[in-house]
Design an enzyme around this catalytic site. Structure first.
Site, PDB file in Angstrom:
ATOM      1  N   TYR A 110       0.847  -1.194   0.000  1.00 34.67           N
ATOM      2  CA  TYR A 110       0.000   0.000   0.000  1.00 34.67           C
ATOM      3  C   TYR A 110       0.882   1.243   0.000  1.00 34.67           C
ATOM      4  O   TYR A 110       1.845   1.334   0.756  1.00 34.67           O
ATOM      5  CB  TYR A 110      -0.887  -0.016   1.243  1.00 34.67           C
ATOM      6  CG  TYR A 110      -2.183   0.752   1.123  1.00 34.67           C
ATOM      7  CD1 TYR A 110      -3.164   0.353   0.233  1.00 34.67           C
ATOM      8  CD2 TYR A 110      -2.437   1.852   1.947  1.00 34.67           C
ATOM      9  CE1 TYR A 110      -4.369   1.028   0.149  1.00 34.67           C
ATOM     10  CE2 TYR A 110      -3.640   2.538   1.867  1.00 34.67           C
ATOM     11  CZ  TYR A 110      -4.608   2.122   0.967  1.00 34.67           C
ATOM     12  OH  TYR A 110      -5.808   2.798   0.884  1.00 34.67           O
ATOM     13  N   ASP A 145      -8.605  -2.407  10.156  1.00 33.39           N
ATOM     14  CA  ASP A 145      -9.505  -3.520   9.865  1.00 33.39           C
ATOM     15  C   ASP A 145      -9.243  -4.104   8.485  1.00 33.39           C
ATOM     16  O   ASP A 145      -9.315  -5.327   8.290  1.00 33.39           O
ATOM     17  CB  ASP A 145     -10.969  -3.079   9.997  1.00 33.39           C
ATOM     18  CG  ASP A 145     -11.314  -1.877   9.126  1.00 33.39           C
ATOM     19  OD1 ASP A 145     -10.397  -1.177   8.651  1.00 33.39           O
ATOM     20  OD2 ASP A 145     -12.527  -1.628   8.932  1.00 33.39           O
TER      21      ASP A 145
END
EC number: 2.7.1.33
Length: 247
Positions: free
Chosen positions: A87, A96
């Site tokens: 990412y 989450d």
């Protein structure tokens, strides 16, 4: 080892108590004091806290003296995880999302996995076969879609999300304002997720799909192809992260 993990979301704070690798107990707590009581009752040795809402540190300070081992706060940008994280901005990545990806890769190793988390937002996140978290998409969840139509118009009513049984007979073509809104919000979300899955399957042969989240029951029987439903996927991923960090 008995350990405790907590997922503080936008609508609830869910905990999981693990004995060894098995989830022995799961539930919800409303306050740090309630979590401390769970930690003391279960004899948790280590605790991992993750939040996409209030700072998890506010909960961590309340656990002083309640556990023998470590109380850790999961930070996706810095906490080691058993995946390679590709990412671009890991410090902005929701705990989450990354925890669910860890859980899915643990359950379905060696193959590409798409996690569909149907919660407050609908998240679709990809882990490739080499164990790399690639990222994904975030879209409004079912309740948010209904609320937005009311909030941003002058006359559309505020509708609650229908119960699972009522949603099973949801019409494609609404015959009044209420059913038209429900069709747009719910059928639209379903078509969107099915389209996402189809696009990912075209790019990643052998793709597995793991479904989780509070609204998973709506999508379960409606998604195309084989779907693995794992209701506690985020808790499972948080536990794998905790094990990695405490040994």
């Amino acid at each position: 080892m008995t350990s405790l993990v907590l997922d503080i979301g936008n609508t609830a704070a869910k905990y999981g108590c693990f004995r060894g690798a098995a989830l022995a107990e799961a539930g919800s707590v409303a306050t740090p004091a309630e979590l401390k009581a769970v930690a003391e009752r279960t004899g948790a040795e280590h605790v991992l806290l993750a939040s996409v809402a209030v700072p998890a540190e506010q909960w961590a300070t309340q656990l002083a003296g309640a556990v023998r081992g470590q109380v850790l706060v999961f930070k996706p940008g810095t906490t080691p995880v058993p995946l390679h994280n590709a990412y671009a901005t890991p410090q902005t990545l929701g705990a989450d999302r990354l925890a669910a990806a860890v859980g899915a890769a643990y359950l379905l190793p060696g193959r590409p996995v798409l996690v569909v988390d149907a919660g407050t937002c609908i998240k679709c996140d990809l882990v490739t076969a080499d164990g790399t978290y690639q990222g994904g998409s975030i879209a409004p969840g079912l309740r948010m879609r209904l609320q937005a139509m009311h909030a941003f118009t002058g006359r559309l009513p505020e509708l609650p999300l229908p119960a699972v049984g009522e949603a099973q007979v949801l019409a494609l073509c609404g015959t009044d304002t209420r059913t038209a809104m429900l069709s747009g919000a719910l059928n639209g979300a379903l078509l969107e997720v099915n389209g996402m899955i189809a696009s990912y399957r075209a790019q990643h042969p052998g793709l597995a799909v793991a479904l989780t989240g509070g609204d998973a029951a709506f999508f379960d029987s409606r998604l195309k192809g084989r779907i693995f439903v794992v209701s506690e996927l985020v808790l499972l991923g948080l536990h794998r992260i905790l094990v990695l960090n405490v040994g």
